[in-house]
Design a protein around this motif. Sequence first.
Motif, short mmCIF file in Angstrom:
data_model
loop_
_atom_site.label_atom_id
_atom_site.label_comp_id
_atom_site.label_asym_id
_atom_site.label_seq_id
_atom_site.Cartn_x
_atom_site.Cartn_y
_atom_site.Cartn_z
N UNK A 37 0.87 -1.17 0.00
CA UNK A 37 0.00 0.00 0.00
C UNK A 37 0.92 1.23 0.00
N UNK A 38 0.89 1.98 -1.09
CA UNK A 38 1.83 3.09 -1.28
C UNK A 38 1.12 4.42 -1.05
N UNK A 39 1.54 5.12 -0.01
CA UNK A 39 0.94 6.42 0.29
C UNK A 39 1.44 7.50 -0.64
N UNK A 40 0.51 8.31 -1.14
CA UNK A 40 0.88 9.42 -2.01
C UNK A 40 0.80 10.76 -1.32
N UNK A 50 -2.72 -16.10 -1.06
CA UNK A 50 -2.33 -15.36 0.13
C UNK A 50 -1.07 -14.53 -0.13
N UNK A 51 -1.05 -13.31 0.43
CA UNK A 51 0.06 -12.41 0.18
C UNK A 51 0.61 -11.83 1.48
N UNK A 52 1.77 -11.27 1.38
CA UNK A 52 2.36 -10.48 2.46
C UNK A 52 2.00 -9.02 2.19
N UNK A 53 1.64 -8.26 3.24
CA UNK A 53 1.25 -6.87 3.04
C UNK A 53 2.30 -5.93 3.65
N UNK A 54 2.74 -4.98 2.86
CA UNK A 54 3.65 -3.94 3.32
C UNK A 54 3.01 -2.58 3.04
N UNK A 55 3.56 -1.55 3.65
CA UNK A 55 3.09 -0.19 3.37
C UNK A 55 4.28 0.74 3.22
N UNK A 56 4.18 1.62 2.22
CA UNK A 56 5.29 2.45 1.79
C UNK A 56 4.98 3.92 2.05
N UNK A 57 5.78 4.57 2.90
CA UNK A 57 5.59 6.00 3.21
C UNK A 57 6.76 6.83 2.72
N UNK A 108 12.07 13.46 6.25
CA UNK A 108 12.24 14.38 7.36
C UNK A 108 11.36 14.02 8.54
N UNK A 109 11.38 14.85 9.59
CA UNK A 109 10.59 14.57 10.79
C UNK A 109 9.09 14.51 10.48
N UNK A 110 8.42 13.54 11.06
CA UNK A 110 6.97 13.42 10.89
C UNK A 110 6.22 14.29 11.89
N UNK A 148 0.86 13.22 13.19
CA UNK A 148 2.19 13.13 12.58
C UNK A 148 2.04 13.15 11.06
N UNK A 149 2.88 13.93 10.40
CA UNK A 149 2.76 14.12 8.95
C UNK A 149 3.29 12.89 8.23
N UNK A 150 2.43 12.22 7.49
CA UNK A 150 2.80 10.97 6.84
C UNK A 150 2.21 10.92 5.44
#
Length: 496
Positions: free
Chosen positions: A197-200, A228-235, A240-242, A254-256
Amino acid sequence: MAEPVERPTDEPLNRWRGWGGWKVPKYLKRGNGSDAFGLAAGSAVLGLVVAAGAVLAAGPWDSGQRKAERDRAVVQQRAGGAHHEGTAPGAPEPAASAPAVLSALGTASGTAPAGASGLDAVLTPLLDTPALGSVRTAVVVDAATGEQLYARGARTPMTPASTVKIATTAAALSALGPAHRIPTTVTLSPDSRTLTLVGGGDPTLDEAALRALAADTARSLHDSGTGTVRLAYDTSRYSGPALHPIGPNENIAPVSALMADEGRLDTSDRGPAPRTDDPAGDAARTFAELLDDAGVGTRSEPVSGKAPAGSRTVATHLSKPLSALVERALTNSDNDIAEALARQTALKAGEPASFAGSRRAVTARLKALGLPLAGARLADGSGLDRADKVTAGLLARLLALAAGPDHPELRPVLTGLPVAGFSGTLGDRYEATSPATGLIRAKTGTLTGVNSLAGTAVDAQGRLLAFAFLASGTTSPADAEASLDTLATALTRGSR
């Protein structure tokens, strides 16, 4: 201790339900060669009538918000980003003049102050009230001509609080265009074992959007025979600081690059609220549950990590257009959206999507617009940081620019401003009987010892005036706000 900011109130829907069937006159759906006159007419009529019905019915950031103004503010060129929509072609058509519209409404067409000398007698005594603290600055500009009608400390850098959102949103619109949409994507690794899951950077992503992403993902995986899959998330889109410099705070998460419902832990959609300290992880865990509901099993808890090289996109969600995000940020003084817009501006400029990168990108974009930036420092996008510094001259000139014909892409800065007595953070600051109700649209700003108001007002001649009033050293927020409202009201009355 956390700094207090505006606490937006629900719009007074019950008072105005009877206006729901009112029709917008055809002449309000177009502007003329001098857009400021069309906006003045629209502000007068829409503030007094449409704001009482259509605006409230549509909601402060719905695609139907202030439709008469949006139709009139046609974007003349396509702009910005990989994700955008086309914009309607054509130039604005002539509209009834503002004085004629005001006369039709029964508004007296008395004599407005003629230039700076007339306003000096009206505004200077009001600025000198002790309620406005130790330092007060003010600028008033005729939006149609660009003439500066009044100035006091126009070049004095001041802490703007949330009025800095005017600069943030204008920079984002200029960089990306009002039709730009922020994507959130789901990718599948080349070996079909890892979903990411890639955050934009869309802070308005919610459970409904995540559910739709899960359903689209499930259909794609079913078609390709993936189990079945493995789930990752991309931020990784942000850096920089969140954590905002004010620290953990109910006014901002927190800014993400990945979050759902702005990290809120209650059911609210505006104002202060308890916030998660892990917005990305929470969003990913919600997505995992929704994947399971859609028939896609995950092997374990989602983990943070970039999408593997060669991954392909299997599902995409696009945010509402940037114009709608800008309006929501301004109407409700939404800090999370404002910080996201600053980072989107940074990404467009090739800067890191961090507080520092955003500061450089927003500043550069405002400079490109030809605005007076001496003494300005855009430390954040929301105005929560006391290190922010702008001048009243910058804010007033920016508002006038948004009203003019040369930058129609900036029009959502005006249509997003709260309407006096009707919406957002001005919803409860003007009585229904106030002569300024509906004629003022302005962004509020509040920190401890700081109060500000910047926006537009329709004067007694039907002119659209852009103004900025900044005060520091205030001791009573209520008294300071009342004094600022009195200043703005004076602009609508003029000298009789």
